[in-house]
Write a protein that holds these residues in place. Sequence first.
Motif, short mmCIF file in Angstrom:
data_model
loop_
_atom_site.label_atom_id
_atom_site.label_comp_id
_atom_site.label_asym_id
_atom_site.label_seq_id
_atom_site.Cartn_x
_atom_site.Cartn_y
_atom_site.Cartn_z
N PRO A 1 -9.01 -11.19 -0.29
CA PRO A 1 -8.60 -10.61 1.00
C PRO A 1 -7.19 -10.03 1.00
N MET A 2 -6.30 -10.55 0.16
CA MET A 2 -4.94 -10.00 0.12
C MET A 2 -4.92 -8.57 -0.42
N LEU A 3 -5.93 -8.22 -1.24
CA LEU A 3 -6.00 -6.84 -1.73
C LEU A 3 -6.40 -5.89 -0.62
N ARG A 4 -7.24 -6.35 0.30
CA ARG A 4 -7.56 -5.52 1.47
C ARG A 4 -6.30 -5.27 2.30
N GLU A 5 -5.53 -6.34 2.51
CA GLU A 5 -4.32 -6.20 3.32
C GLU A 5 -3.31 -5.25 2.68
N ARG A 6 -3.31 -5.20 1.35
CA ARG A 6 -2.32 -4.39 0.63
C ARG A 6 -2.92 -3.18 -0.05
N ARG A 7 -4.07 -2.74 0.43
CA ARG A 7 -4.79 -1.69 -0.28
C ARG A 7 -4.03 -0.37 -0.36
N ARG A 8 -3.08 -0.13 0.55
CA ARG A 8 -2.29 1.11 0.52
C ARG A 8 -0.98 0.94 -0.25
N PHE A 9 -0.68 -0.29 -0.69
CA PHE A 9 0.58 -0.54 -1.39
C PHE A 9 0.51 0.00 -2.82
N PRO A 10 1.61 0.53 -3.36
CA PRO A 10 1.66 0.83 -4.80
C PRO A 10 1.50 -0.46 -5.61
#
Length: 239
Positions: free
Chosen positions: A127-136
Motif C-alpha cells: 500500500p505504501m507504493l500506491r501512496e507514493r506512486r507519483r514519487f521519483p
Amino acid sequence: MLRVDRLSAWYGEAQALREVSMRVDEGEIVTLVGRNGAGKTTLLRCLMGLHGSYGRTTGTVSLSGEDVTGLAPHRRARRGLGFVPDDRGVYATLSVEENLLLPPRRKVGGPGGPEAWPLERVYETFPMLRERRRFPGTKLSGGEQQMLALARVLRTGARLLLCDEPTEGLSPLIVAQIGDILREVKAAGVTVLLIEQNVHFAVTVADRHYLLAEGRIVESLGNDQVREREHELLDYLGL
C-alpha cells in the motif's frame, strides 16, 4: 525447480565459487548464508546469467528440467527467473508507478503457475507504493525501494525470485513487513532463493538454508538445526 551442478566461477584468476551443487524445489524459500566474500552474490549473478561480464564459469544451471546454462539473462527472465539485486536497481528518473509499468508482463509458469501481478494487486500488497506512486524512485526510503524492487519483479510473472540481502539496513518494522510479503509470495506459488545474514529473520520465512564458505556449499540446514546452532552460526558470520 532449480538445480545447480558443480558450478564454479572466476574473477580473472581468482576463483569465487568452487563446484557448488544445490537445489531449490518448487514452492520453497531457501536462504544462502555465509560471511561477506563467501561468494553469495556471485552465485546469484551466475544463476541469472550476469557473471559473464565479470569472468568465466563452469558447471550447469537447470530451471524446471531445462538446461539454461548458455542462455543470456533476458532469456532466463523469460523462463521465469527474477532478480532483485542488493542495490535494488530502482530507476531514479522514473516515478514509482513508471518503475512498476516498465517491465513486460507475461505468464511464464504454465498451467497453474504464477502469473504476472496486475498493478492493483501490487498496490494491495504494497500500500505504501500506491501512496507514493507519483514519487521519483530516489525519494523513497530504503525499505520502500526494497518493496518497489520486489513488486517490479512480481509484475513480470517471475516464478523463481533471486533476492540479494532484502533486509539489509532496514528497520525491524520494515523487516517484518518484508517477511510477510515473502510468505505471501510463496503462498501465491512463487519460489524464492535469497541471501540473508539475519539468521533470526531467515528461520521465520525459509524452509531450508545453505551455508556457503570460501565459495563452497559446506552444509544444508533445516530451521531446527539453525535454531540449535544459532550462537555458533552468529559467531561464524561475525554478527
